[in-house]
Design a protein around this motif. Structure first.
Motif, PDB file in Angstrom:
ATOM      1  N   THR A 188      -3.835   9.320  11.124  1.00  0.00           N
ATOM      2  CA  THR A 188      -5.278   9.134  11.198  1.00  0.00           C
ATOM      3  C   THR A 188      -5.664   8.061  12.208  1.00  0.00           C
ATOM      4  OG1 THR A 188      -5.319   7.452   9.455  1.00  0.00           O
ATOM      5  CG2 THR A 188      -5.484   9.762   8.775  1.00  0.00           C
ATOM      6  N   GLY A 189      -4.656   7.331  12.714  1.00  0.00           N
ATOM      7  CA  GLY A 189      -4.934   6.250  13.647  1.00  0.00           C
ATOM      8  C   GLY A 189      -5.242   4.939  12.960  1.00  0.00           C
ATOM      9  N   ASN A 190      -5.189   4.905  11.633  1.00  0.00           N
ATOM     10  CA  ASN A 190      -5.515   3.707  10.873  1.00  0.00           C
ATOM     11  C   ASN A 190      -4.309   3.232  10.074  1.00  0.00           C
ATOM     12  OD1 ASN A 190      -8.297   4.002  11.643  1.00  0.00           O
ATOM     13  ND2 ASN A 190      -8.516   5.529  10.001  1.00  0.00           N
ATOM     14  N   LEU A 191      -4.182   1.911   9.921  1.00  0.00           N
ATOM     15  CA  LEU A 191      -3.136   1.379   9.050  1.00  0.00           C
ATOM     16  C   LEU A 191      -3.527   1.524   7.587  1.00  0.00           C
ATOM     17  CD1 LEU A 191      -2.056  -1.870  10.929  1.00  0.00           C
ATOM     18  CD2 LEU A 191      -1.033   0.401  11.004  1.00  0.00           C
ATOM     19  N   VAL A 192      -4.818   1.473   7.307  1.00  0.00           N
ATOM     20  CA  VAL A 192      -5.323   1.645   5.945  1.00  0.00           C
ATOM     21  C   VAL A 192      -6.510   2.601   5.987  1.00  0.00           C
ATOM     22  CG1 VAL A 192      -6.326   0.535   3.912  1.00  0.00           C
ATOM     23  CG2 VAL A 192      -4.594  -0.665   5.262  1.00  0.00           C
ATOM     24  N   ASP A 193      -6.466   3.622   5.151  1.00  0.00           N
ATOM     25  CA  ASP A 193      -7.569   4.575   5.004  1.00  0.00           C
ATOM     26  C   ASP A 193      -8.119   4.499   3.593  1.00  0.00           C
ATOM     27  OD1 ASP A 193      -7.858   6.422   7.473  1.00  0.00           O
ATOM     28  OD2 ASP A 193      -5.689   6.313   7.184  1.00  0.00           O
ATOM     29  N   GLU A 194      -9.289   5.068   3.391  1.00  0.00           N
ATOM     30  CA  GLU A 194      -9.856   5.216   2.059  1.00  0.00           C
ATOM     31  C   GLU A 194      -9.973   6.696   1.754  1.00  0.00           C
ATOM     32  OE1 GLU A 194     -13.414   2.998   1.525  1.00  0.00           O
ATOM     33  OE2 GLU A 194     -12.377   1.061   1.587  1.00  0.00           O
ATOM     34  N   ILE A 195      -9.405   7.109   0.609  1.00  0.00           N
ATOM     35  CA  ILE A 195      -9.403   8.504   0.206  1.00  0.00           C
ATOM     36  C   ILE A 195     -10.345   8.682  -0.971  1.00  0.00           C
ATOM     37  CG2 ILE A 195      -7.974  10.433  -0.571  1.00  0.00           C
ATOM     38  CD1 ILE A 195      -5.549   8.952   0.499  1.00  0.00           C
ATOM     39  N   ASP A 196     -11.291   9.584  -0.856  1.00  0.00           N
ATOM     40  CA  ASP A 196     -12.188   9.913  -1.959  1.00  0.00           C
ATOM     41  C   ASP A 196     -11.601  11.083  -2.731  1.00  0.00           C
ATOM     42  OD1 ASP A 196     -14.395   8.042  -1.633  1.00  0.00           O
ATOM     43  OD2 ASP A 196     -14.796   9.093   0.244  1.00  0.00           O
ATOM     44  N   VAL A 197     -11.232  10.838  -3.976  1.00  0.00           N
ATOM     45  CA  VAL A 197     -10.627  11.871  -4.811  1.00  0.00           C
ATOM     46  C   VAL A 197     -11.523  12.116  -6.016  1.00  0.00           C
ATOM     47  CG1 VAL A 197      -8.567  12.577  -6.061  1.00  0.00           C
ATOM     48  CG2 VAL A 197      -8.361  11.022  -4.109  1.00  0.00           C
ATOM     49  N   PRO A 198     -12.059  13.327  -6.180  1.00  0.00           N
ATOM     50  CA  PRO A 198     -12.945  13.625  -7.317  1.00  0.00           C
ATOM     51  C   PRO A 198     -12.299  13.283  -8.652  1.00  0.00           C
ATOM     52  CG  PRO A 198     -12.968  15.427  -5.727  1.00  0.00           C
ATOM     53  CD  PRO A 198     -11.898  14.482  -5.278  1.00  0.00           C
ATOM     54  N   ASN A 199     -13.079  12.679  -9.524  1.00  0.00           N
ATOM     55  CA  ASN A 199     -12.670  12.312 -10.877  1.00  0.00           C
ATOM     56  C   ASN A 199     -11.633  11.187 -10.914  1.00  0.00           C
ATOM     57  OD1 ASN A 199     -14.306  14.416 -11.994  1.00  0.00           O
ATOM     58  ND2 ASN A 199     -12.654  15.878 -11.570  1.00  0.00           N
ATOM     59  N   ILE A 200     -11.288  10.668  -9.751  1.00  0.00           N
ATOM     60  CA  ILE A 200     -10.349   9.543  -9.694  1.00  0.00           C
ATOM     61  C   ILE A 200     -10.984   8.349  -9.008  1.00  0.00           C
ATOM     62  CG2 ILE A 200      -8.132   8.751  -8.751  1.00  0.00           C
ATOM     63  CD1 ILE A 200      -7.048  11.546  -9.168  1.00  0.00           C
ATOM     64  N   GLY A 201     -11.691   8.595  -7.901  1.00  0.00           N
ATOM     65  CA  GLY A 201     -12.382   7.527  -7.209  1.00  0.00           C
ATOM     66  C   GLY A 201     -11.910   7.355  -5.780  1.00  0.00           C
ATOM     67  N   ARG A 202     -12.282   6.241  -5.189  1.00  0.00           N
ATOM     68  CA  ARG A 202     -11.899   5.931  -3.819  1.00  0.00           C
ATOM     69  C   ARG A 202     -10.685   5.009  -3.837  1.00  0.00           C
ATOM     70  NH1 ARG A 202     -16.041   4.398   0.968  1.00  0.00           N
ATOM     71  NH2 ARG A 202     -16.324   6.647   0.706  1.00  0.00           N
ATOM     72  N   LEU A 203      -9.653   5.417  -3.125  1.00  0.00           N
ATOM     73  CA  LEU A 203      -8.400   4.670  -3.108  1.00  0.00           C
ATOM     74  C   LEU A 203      -8.057   4.250  -1.691  1.00  0.00           C
ATOM     75  CD1 LEU A 203      -6.322   7.083  -5.388  1.00  0.00           C
ATOM     76  CD2 LEU A 203      -7.374   4.913  -6.087  1.00  0.00           C
ATOM     77  N   LYS A 204      -7.580   3.016  -1.553  1.00  0.00           N
ATOM     78  CA  LYS A 204      -7.070   2.564  -0.267  1.00  0.00           C
ATOM     79  C   LYS A 204      -5.620   3.007  -0.142  1.00  0.00           C
ATOM     80  CE  LYS A 204     -10.179  -1.335   0.417  1.00  0.00           C
ATOM     81  NZ  LYS A 204     -10.307  -2.795   0.670  1.00  0.00           N
ATOM     82  N   ALA A 205      -5.293   3.564   1.017  1.00  0.00           N
ATOM     83  CA  ALA A 205      -3.957   4.136   1.182  1.00  0.00           C
ATOM     84  C   ALA A 205      -3.512   4.024   2.631  1.00  0.00           C
ATOM     85  CB  ALA A 205      -3.960   5.605   0.758  1.00  0.00           C
ATOM     86  N   THR A 206      -2.187   3.998   2.810  1.00  0.00           N
ATOM     87  CA  THR A 206      -1.591   4.087   4.139  1.00  0.00           C
ATOM     88  C   THR A 206      -0.877   5.437   4.229  1.00  0.00           C
ATOM     89  OG1 THR A 206      -1.290   1.707   4.393  1.00  0.00           O
ATOM     90  CG2 THR A 206       0.110   3.126   5.730  1.00  0.00           C
TER      91      THR A 206
END
Length: 333
Positions: A188-206
């Motif tokens: 993605t070109g990023n060291l850290v991304d944010e993933i929006d997952v339904p029913n779980i929430g927004r998670l920071k991820a590499t």
């Protein structure tokens, strides 16, 4: 059915164990990809086992130990050995050839040297033997630096590895250009991304694109401490379903798709073997292996795979405990 014998050696590499074969030692039908090869590996490891124990095989009922490696002299003039890895399912009749095992890579050089797959002129008596490996599953070059003593592979030593009880000789591994295909290690070109997952929430991820697509998450963001054992996760059906959902959405983002689609997860970079790892913070000084990478804005390390070190041991025939001296006999599987 008549019994057949196939020479093989059981190795530990890093935090994995597997059964190693020379391609030319396999029956003719199994020297090429296909049903015959898969059936032999499944039977040797003891799969499929509906009890999940692999009692009648060498698999030891863990994804870290249900592995097989096939080696041959390299077809490439600038490489020493061709390395093919198979992840053998425990409870299903399936062998996954889609990725590499970085841990067992540490044992590839030792096996290649001892089985005559490396030119003798390249093997020193007392120093590091450099073995150039072509990883056939992912089409990448790997270099192993194998310690030698008195003309033989040195297996004992004082190198310690997290997750392994006893010290051993260190095998340094270089993963050259490990990113899958022609893409970037950070797709993605990023060291850290944010993933929006339904029913779980927004998670920071590499998101890492090296050999097997992998998602790195903070354990605390998932409600874990990072101290959980493997069975704590594998025996929790709800947790596995949650991780599968995160994996699918994360890999979808890795492919830079605008919406979620499980069909997209079947593509080359978003194949189902993508992994999800939980991490807790550790004191870097207590870590026994070298970390090379880029520090993120959150103070964590985004690892570069060419900086990892592994150690490898070999196991003596039909013994569960580790034996430090070299095996004098090959195992018949």
């Amino acid at each position: 059915m008549p019994q057949i014998k196939i020479p093989a050696v059981y190795y530990r590499g890093g935090t994995s164990k597997g059964i190693f074969f020379k391609r030319t030692d396999l029956p003719a039908a199994a020297q090429e990809a296909g049903e015959a090869r898969d059936k032999i590996l499944l039977r040797v490891l003891g799969s499929p086992d509906p009890y999940g124990k692999q009692i009648d095989g060498l698999g030891n009922a863990s994804s870290s130990t249900s592995k097989a490696v096939i080696l041959d002299k390299s077809e490439r003039t600038d490489h020493d050995v061709d390395y093919l890895f198979g992840q053998v399912s425990i409870d299903k009749p399936f062998v996954d050839w889609s990725g590499n095992c970085g841990n067992l890579t540490a044992a590839v050089g030792a096996f290649a040297i001892e089985q005559g797959l490396v030119d003798k002129s390249k093997i020193p008596s007392d120093s590091l033997c450099t073995v150039k490996i072509w990883q056939k599953n992912i089409g990448k070059t790997i270099i192993a630096h194998v310690p030698m003593q008195n003309g033989a592979v040195l297996e004992t030593g004082d190198f310690e590895l997290d997750g392994v009880t006893f010290p051993a000789a260190e095998v340094q591994i270089e993963f050259l250009d490990p990113a899958d295909g022609e893409g970037s290690m950070f797709p993605t070109g990023n060291l850290v991304d944010e993933i929006d997952v339904p029913n779980i929430g927004r998670l920071k991820a590499t998101l890492i694109n090296a050999g097997i697509p992998t998602i790195f998450l903070n354990a605390a963001d998932l409600g874990y401490t990072g101290k959980e054992l493997q069975d704590d996760i594998n025996n929790d059906a709800a947790a596995l379903e949650k991780f599968e959902t995160i994996r699918a959405y994360g890999l979808d983002q890795r492919c830079i798709r605008s919406r979620h689609s499980r069909a997209h997860a079947q593509s080359r970079f978003c194949r189902p073997r993508g992994r999800l790892h939980r991490f807790k913070r550790q004191n870097r000084q207590s870590c026994q292996h070298r970390l090379i990478g880029t520090r993120t804005e959150h103070g964590q390390i985004a690892p570069r795979h060419d900086g990892h070190r592994f150690s490898c041991h070999r196991y003596r025939r039909r013994r569960a405990r580790y034996v430090g001296q070299p095996c004098s006999r090959r195992r018949s599987a």
